[in-house]
Design a protein around this motif. Sequence first.
Motif, PDB file in Angstrom:
ATOM      1  N   ASP A 180       0.794  -1.221   0.000  1.00 61.31           N
ATOM      2  CA  ASP A 180       0.000   0.000   0.000  1.00 61.31           C
ATOM      3  C   ASP A 180       0.831   1.277   0.000  1.00 61.31           C
ATOM      4  OD1 ASP A 180       0.892  -0.429   2.600  1.00 61.31           O
ATOM      5  OD2 ASP A 180      -1.100  -0.533   3.491  1.00 61.31           O
ATOM      6  N   LEU A 181       1.654   1.470   1.033  1.00 58.70           N
ATOM      7  CA  LEU A 181       2.390   2.714   1.209  1.00 58.70           C
ATOM      8  C   LEU A 181       3.889   2.462   1.114  1.00 58.70           C
ATOM      9  CD1 LEU A 181       0.345   4.030   4.281  1.00 58.70           C
ATOM     10  CD2 LEU A 181       0.052   4.693   1.885  1.00 58.70           C
ATOM     11  N   THR A 182       4.619   3.464   0.668  1.00 59.58           N
ATOM     12  CA  THR A 182       6.068   3.306   0.496  1.00 59.58           C
ATOM     13  C   THR A 182       6.761   2.954   1.812  1.00 59.58           C
ATOM     14  OG1 THR A 182       6.453   5.688   0.842  1.00 59.58           O
ATOM     15  CG2 THR A 182       6.124   4.925  -1.440  1.00 59.58           C
ATOM     16  N   ILE A 183       6.255   3.477   2.932  1.00 58.59           N
ATOM     17  CA  ILE A 183       6.900   3.190   4.218  1.00 58.59           C
ATOM     18  C   ILE A 183       6.719   1.728   4.626  1.00 58.59           C
ATOM     19  CG2 ILE A 183       6.651   5.569   4.991  1.00 58.59           C
ATOM     20  CD1 ILE A 183       4.409   4.593   6.880  1.00 58.59           C
ATOM     21  N   ASN A 184       5.760   1.047   3.983  1.00 55.20           N
ATOM     22  CA  ASN A 184       5.530  -0.372   4.244  1.00 55.20           C
ATOM     23  C   ASN A 184       6.124  -1.259   3.154  1.00 55.20           C
ATOM     24  OD1 ASN A 184       4.012   0.314   6.533  1.00 55.20           O
ATOM     25  ND2 ASN A 184       2.119   0.453   5.346  1.00 55.20           N
ATOM     26  N   ALA A 185       6.857  -0.671   2.219  1.00 63.32           N
ATOM     27  CA  ALA A 185       7.398  -1.421   1.069  1.00 63.32           C
ATOM     28  C   ALA A 185       8.916  -1.452   1.087  1.00 63.32           C
ATOM     29  CB  ALA A 185       6.883  -0.808  -0.234  1.00 63.32           C
ATOM     30  N   ILE A 186       9.471  -1.544   2.292  1.00 61.55           N
ATOM     31  CA  ILE A 186      10.921  -1.660   2.461  1.00 61.55           C
ATOM     32  C   ILE A 186      11.217  -3.067   2.967  1.00 61.55           C
ATOM     33  CG2 ILE A 186      12.967  -0.656   3.556  1.00 61.55           C
ATOM     34  CD1 ILE A 186      11.216   1.822   4.208  1.00 61.55           C
ATOM     35  N   ALA A 187      12.249  -3.684   2.438  1.00 62.75           N
ATOM     36  CA  ALA A 187      12.645  -5.034   2.863  1.00 62.75           C
ATOM     37  C   ALA A 187      14.060  -5.008   3.439  1.00 62.75           C
ATOM     38  CB  ALA A 187      12.573  -5.998   1.683  1.00 62.75           C
ATOM     39  N   LYS A 188      14.368  -6.001   4.262  1.00 66.41           N
ATOM     40  CA  LYS A 188      15.718  -6.146   4.827  1.00 66.41           C
ATOM     41  C   LYS A 188      16.180  -7.571   4.618  1.00 66.41           C
ATOM     42  CE  LYS A 188      16.420  -6.148   9.332  1.00 66.41           C
ATOM     43  NZ  LYS A 188      16.621  -5.712  10.742  1.00 66.41           N
ATOM     44  N   ASP A 189      17.396  -7.738   4.089  1.00 64.09           N
ATOM     45  CA  ASP A 189      17.880  -9.094   3.827  1.00 64.09           C
ATOM     46  C   ASP A 189      18.585  -9.672   5.052  1.00 64.09           C
ATOM     47  OD1 ASP A 189      20.474  -8.062   3.922  1.00 64.09           O
ATOM     48  OD2 ASP A 189      20.724  -8.057   1.737  1.00 64.09           O
ATOM     49  N   ALA A 190      19.101 -10.872   4.910  1.00 62.87           N
ATOM     50  CA  ALA A 190      19.714 -11.579   6.040  1.00 62.87           C
ATOM     51  C   ALA A 190      20.946 -10.860   6.578  1.00 62.87           C
ATOM     52  CB  ALA A 190      20.071 -12.999   5.609  1.00 62.87           C
ATOM     53  N   ASN A 191      21.579 -10.014   5.758  1.00 61.21           N
ATOM     54  CA  ASN A 191      22.758  -9.272   6.189  1.00 61.21           C
ATOM     55  C   ASN A 191      22.418  -7.932   6.831  1.00 61.21           C
ATOM     56  OD1 ASN A 191      24.568 -11.250   5.139  1.00 61.21           O
ATOM     57  ND2 ASN A 191      24.276 -10.398   3.078  1.00 61.21           N
ATOM     58  N   GLY A 192      21.114  -7.615   6.862  1.00 61.21           N
ATOM     59  CA  GLY A 192      20.701  -6.336   7.433  1.00 61.21           C
ATOM     60  C   GLY A 192      20.666  -5.199   6.437  1.00 61.21           C
ATOM     61  N   ASP A 193      20.926  -5.498   5.147  1.00 64.56           N
ATOM     62  CA  ASP A 193      20.873  -4.460   4.111  1.00 64.56           C
ATOM     63  C   ASP A 193      19.425  -4.197   3.710  1.00 64.56           C
ATOM     64  OD1 ASP A 193      23.671  -4.213   4.008  1.00 64.56           O
ATOM     65  OD2 ASP A 193      23.810  -5.946   2.654  1.00 64.56           O
ATOM     66  N   LEU A 194      19.102  -2.932   3.450  1.00 65.86           N
ATOM     67  CA  LEU A 194      17.746  -2.536   3.096  1.00 65.86           C
ATOM     68  C   LEU A 194      17.559  -2.536   1.586  1.00 65.86           C
ATOM     69  CD1 LEU A 194      17.153   0.410   5.602  1.00 65.86           C
ATOM     70  CD2 LEU A 194      16.379  -1.961   5.801  1.00 65.86           C
ATOM     71  N   ILE A 195      16.433  -3.011   1.137  1.00 72.65           N
ATOM     72  CA  ILE A 195      16.016  -2.944  -0.266  1.00 72.65           C
ATOM     73  C   ILE A 195      14.790  -2.045  -0.302  1.00 72.65           C
ATOM     74  CG2 ILE A 195      15.219  -4.213  -2.286  1.00 72.65           C
ATOM     75  CD1 ILE A 195      17.009  -6.074   0.491  1.00 72.65           C
ATOM     76  N   ASP A 196      14.920  -0.893  -0.956  1.00 75.37           N
ATOM     77  CA  ASP A 196      13.893   0.155  -0.886  1.00 75.37           C
ATOM     78  C   ASP A 196      13.656   0.752  -2.271  1.00 75.37           C
ATOM     79  OD1 ASP A 196      12.182   2.172  -0.069  1.00 75.37           O
ATOM     80  OD2 ASP A 196      13.771   3.440   0.748  1.00 75.37           O
ATOM     81  N   PRO A 197      13.030  -0.018  -3.169  1.00 77.73           N
ATOM     82  CA  PRO A 197      12.884   0.449  -4.549  1.00 77.73           C
ATOM     83  C   PRO A 197      11.876   1.582  -4.738  1.00 77.73           C
ATOM     84  CG  PRO A 197      11.769  -1.655  -4.251  1.00 77.73           C
ATOM     85  CD  PRO A 197      12.503  -1.383  -2.981  1.00 77.73           C
ATOM     86  N   TYR A 198      11.060   1.883  -3.740  1.00 77.71           N
ATOM     87  CA  TYR A 198       9.990   2.866  -3.949  1.00 77.71           C
ATOM     88  C   TYR A 198      10.101   4.093  -3.035  1.00 77.71           C
ATOM     89  CZ  TYR A 198       8.412  -1.184  -6.443  1.00 77.71           C
ATOM     90  OH  TYR A 198       8.370  -2.260  -7.310  1.00 77.71           O
ATOM     91  N   GLY A 199      11.268   4.285  -2.442  1.00 79.23           N
ATOM     92  CA  GLY A 199      11.522   5.526  -1.702  1.00 79.23           C
ATOM     93  C   GLY A 199      10.903   5.601  -0.326  1.00 79.23           C
ATOM     94  N   GLY A 200      10.723   4.466   0.323  1.00 80.85           N
ATOM     95  CA  GLY A 200      10.103   4.475   1.644  1.00 80.85           C
ATOM     96  C   GLY A 200      10.931   5.185   2.708  1.00 80.85           C
ATOM     97  N   GLN A 201      12.265   5.021   2.646  1.00 83.12           N
ATOM     98  CA  GLN A 201      13.114   5.677   3.639  1.00 83.12           C
ATOM     99  C   GLN A 201      13.023   7.198   3.534  1.00 83.12           C
ATOM    100  OE1 GLN A 201      17.101   3.455   4.326  1.00 83.12           O
ATOM    101  NE2 GLN A 201      16.459   2.860   2.260  1.00 83.12           N
ATOM    102  N   ALA A 202      13.004   7.708   2.315  1.00 84.31           N
ATOM    103  CA  ALA A 202      12.884   9.160   2.117  1.00 84.31           C
ATOM    104  C   ALA A 202      11.553   9.664   2.659  1.00 84.31           C
ATOM    105  CB  ALA A 202      13.026   9.497   0.635  1.00 84.31           C
TER     106      ALA A 202
END
Length: 404
Positions: A92-114
Motif C-alpha cells: 500500500d504505502l512506500t513506508i511499508n514497502a521496504i525489505a531487509k535481507d539476512a545481512n541487514g541491508d535494506l532494499i527500498d525500490p519505492y523511496g520508503g526511507q525518504a
Amino acid sequence: MKVYTVGGAVRDELLGLKVKDRDHVVVGSNPAEMEAAGYRPVGKDFPVFLHPTTQEEYALARTERKTGKGYKGFQVYAAPEVTLEQDLARRDLTINAIAKDANGDLIDPYGGQADIQSRVLRHVGEAFAEDPVRILRAARFAARFADFSVAPETYVLMKQMVDDGEVDALVPERVWQELAKGLMEAKPSRMFEVLRECGALKRILPEVDRLFGVPQPAQYHPEIDTGIHVMMVLDYAAAQGYSLPIRFSALTHDLGKGLTPADILPRHIGHELRSVDLLKDVVKRLRVPNDCKELAHIVAKFHGKVHQVKEMRLETVLNFLIETDAIRQPQRFKEFLLACESDSRGRTGFEMAPFPEADFLLKALTAATSIDAGAVAQQYENTEEIKAAVFLARLDALKSLEAS
C-alpha cells in the motif's frame, strides 16, 4: 530461496519504535519446498506459512491482478520467478514497502526511507487503487503516525477511488476491523480527517460526516462545530488510554446533532434520542460487537443527563442508576462515566475542567449496591412489593450518603 523481513517490522525499526510482529517474504521457493522444510501452511487466499520454531509468518513472493470490485476482486500469482521488487510493488504505502535481507541491508525500490524522513504517507503505485481497504489503512496510519501527512497525489488517487465506487464494495467486517484499529491509535481524529478529506467518510459513516459544520451553543461549546467537538472527545479518550467501547461511544454519542432541525440551531433539543436511532443503523450496518454497541447505546441516550445529576432528587438519581443498568453492570457504568468525562472535557477550554458528577454517581452506586436485595426480598411475597421495598431500601442508603 531468499528470505527478507518486510513491512511494519522494517518501518518501525527505522522509526525507532518497538517491533511487535515480523513478517517475511520468501523469493525463489514454492509451497512443496516450504512444507518440506517444516513450515506450516495457513494462508487461505495466497501461500503463507508459519515458521516451525518462531511461528512468524513467511509468505511466498506474489503479484496480484485486479479482477473485480472490492478487496476480494484479485487473482494472486505466487511462483519462484516472482521478484522481491514485484512483491513490494503491490504494497500500500512506500513506508511499508521496504525489505531487509539476512545481512541487514535494506532494499527500498519505492523511496520508503525518504518518505519516513519527510514524514509522508505515499502510495507505492497505481495498484493502490485496486484495493479500497487501502483507503482505510492509509487513514489508520495517519492516526498512528500523527506527524505524517498524506501525499497530495495519494489524496487524488483516494478521491478517484471513492468516485469510482470502490469504497461501496467494502464488506462490513473489514470496515469495522480497520475502524476499530484506527480508533485505538494515538490520535484517532486523524483517521476521520483523512477519510473526510478524500470523501470516504460520507460513504462509510455518513452519520459522522454530517456533524461537521453543525453549530452548537458557544457558551457550552467554544469550539462550536459539532464534528470538531466529537473529534476532541475521541482524542481525549485516546489520550487517557481508554478502551475501544469507550472510544466508539465517544465517536457516536452526538450523532443526532447532525439531524437537528435548522430552525432550532444551535440548540439540539432531543438529540439524544435521535442519536440512539442513528446508532442502531450504524451498529447493524458495520456489525459492531456487543460490548461497543451496548456501551455506545447508553452513552448516546444518557450522556446529557449526567450533567444534571447533582441537581436531581435522590429518587431521580436512583432511577437513573436503574435505567443505565448500573446496579447489575457496575463495570460498564464506570466505562459510561469515562465516556461522559471525555464528552465534558472534549471542549475548547474544558480539557482540564473538574467532572464531579462521576464521583457523585460512583458514591451513589456504591450506596445502592450495599443493600442486600435478597434479604429484603425474603420479607415479601408479591413481586411488585419486593421491587418497591428494594427501591426504598436503596433510596434510604442514598439518603444516608447525602447526610454524611
